[in-house]
Design a protein around this motif. Structure first.
Motif, mmCIF file in Angstrom:
data_model
loop_
_atom_site.group_PDB
_atom_site.id
_atom_site.type_symbol
_atom_site.label_atom_id
_atom_site.label_comp_id
_atom_site.label_asym_id
_atom_site.label_seq_id
_atom_site.Cartn_x
_atom_site.Cartn_y
_atom_site.Cartn_z
ATOM 1 N N UNK A 183 0.845 -1.194 0.000
ATOM 2 C CA UNK A 183 0.000 0.000 0.000
ATOM 3 C C UNK A 183 0.883 1.246 0.000
ATOM 4 N N UNK A 184 2.085 1.123 -0.513
ATOM 5 C CA UNK A 184 3.060 2.212 -0.475
ATOM 6 C C UNK A 184 2.464 3.512 -0.977
ATOM 7 N N UNK A 185 2.771 4.572 -0.315
ATOM 8 C CA UNK A 185 2.336 5.942 -0.598
ATOM 9 C C UNK A 185 0.971 6.262 -0.022
ATOM 10 N N UNK A 186 0.115 5.277 0.197
ATOM 11 C CA UNK A 186 -1.250 5.571 0.642
ATOM 12 C C UNK A 186 -1.307 6.357 1.955
ATOM 13 N N UNK A 187 -0.560 5.989 3.009
ATOM 14 C CA UNK A 187 -0.664 6.764 4.252
ATOM 15 C C UNK A 187 -0.292 8.233 4.084
ATOM 16 N N UNK A 188 0.731 8.501 3.266
ATOM 17 C CA UNK A 188 1.181 9.882 3.102
ATOM 18 C C UNK A 188 0.205 10.705 2.262
#
Length: 321
Positions: free
Chosen positions: A135-140
């Motif tokens: 899920x890379x980038x999703x939290x940011x």
């Protein structure tokens, strides 16, 4: 993603509750330890991402779960304050970030992987990282509507690269899935949540803590900057490690892409994103540095755990899937 197995009394109660339609919660037990606390937080945070199989979406904003999460976050934040230590006041946040990123002292997991790791150990490393990279980038991305001006534009510039410029096969999430496929690993989102230890879950919970609270928008930018500014060397090592172990160009593409992209992103993150943000909201400069210090300290803690287990001839996973 299937609900994971409980790791203590609190996570057991929460997971059992989520398996049923939303209802009033009984008095819940305290978290029994770090495994119980961070699994419970991870389960609660995931309700704001893709959710859990068979769990009613109305649980996402259930008042009882939000109150529970707030209490667990208070404990987590206290741990973060102890871990990060004192954050010095400064008006030059970009240079403070550069100095922070240049600090060493933690164990070099990337160096071990590059020169000594077995294929089995690299597979373990990928299983740990899959919890974030799929899920890379999703939290940011949660920060985008909370910013304005140059800081917002800089964050979007970084995120566009993370999402492959709109091409699905170029999304970093999908590139990592290709790496996992070549390693023979399960590419299902969240497949390894059950087997990774609390240190891995805590690293992911940190992003969600900062991302889901507007008050932590500065810390979220500092977190991203900490990642981007310390990524190029380790990713070069990871790519070389995988090549040493027989990985193909497709398998190493995820790491090679980060070597190139993050060399640019680190400048954007430090100056255009964090520098601009702190000029617009100077009262949050310390939060930016706190976010960066947290991610660096927690990554060191996680790496020390993994290397300690490997040095003892043991798996770094809770059990082998």
């Amino acid at each position: 993603m299937k609900l994971p197995s409980a790791r203590g009394p609190l996570s057991a109660e929460v997971i059992d509750a989520l398996a049923h339609p939303p209802h009033d919660l009984p008095t819940l037990p305290d978290a029994a330890g770090d495994e119980d606390l961070h699994l419970t937080l991870f389960v609660l945070y995931e309700l704001h991402y893709r959710g859990w199989d068979g769990v009613d979406d109305h649980w996402e904003w259930h008042p009882g779960l939000i109150a529970l999460r707030a209490g667990l976050e208070t404990r987590f934040e206290a741990d973060l304050r102890d871990l990060a230590g004192e954050i010095p006041a400064t008006g030059d946040v970009p240079h403070a970030l550069i100095a922070m990123a240049g600090e060493t002292g933690g164990p070099s997991l990337s160096g071990y992987l590059r020169g000594r790791a077995t294929r089995e150990q690299f597979c373990e490393f990928a299983q740990h990282r899959s919890v974030y990279h799929l899920r890379e980038a999703d939290p940011h991305t949660f920060a985008i509507p909370r910013l304005a001006g140059k800081a917002k534009a800089a964050l979007i510039e970084i995120q566009i690269d993370e999402y492959g410029g709109g091409a699905a096969n170029r999304m970093h999430q999908e590139m990592f899935r290709d790496t996992m496929t070549e390693l023979g690993l399960d590419t299902t989102y969240g497949a390894y949540v059950d087997v990774v230890p609390w240190q891995t879950l805590a690293n992911n919970n940190l992003m969600s803590l900062f991302g889901l609270h507007r008050r932590w928008r500065g810390a979220l930018l500092g977190h991203l900057a900490g990642y981007e500014m310390t990524s190029t060397g380790p990713n070069r090592a990871y790519g070389n490690a995988l090549r040493r172990l027989g990985g193909s160009e497709t398998a190493t593409r995820f790491y090679d892409e980060h070597v190139e992209a993050d060399a640019v992103h680190e400048q954007i993150a430090a100056y255009d994103m964090c520098g601009s943000f702190c000029r617009a909201e100077p009262a949050l400069a310390a939060d930016v540095l706190f976010g960066a210090r947290c991610v660096l300290a927690m990554e060191d803690r996680w790496a020390a755990y993994v290397l300690e287990r490997w040095a003892a001839g043991e798996s770094s996973l809770r059990w082998t899937p």
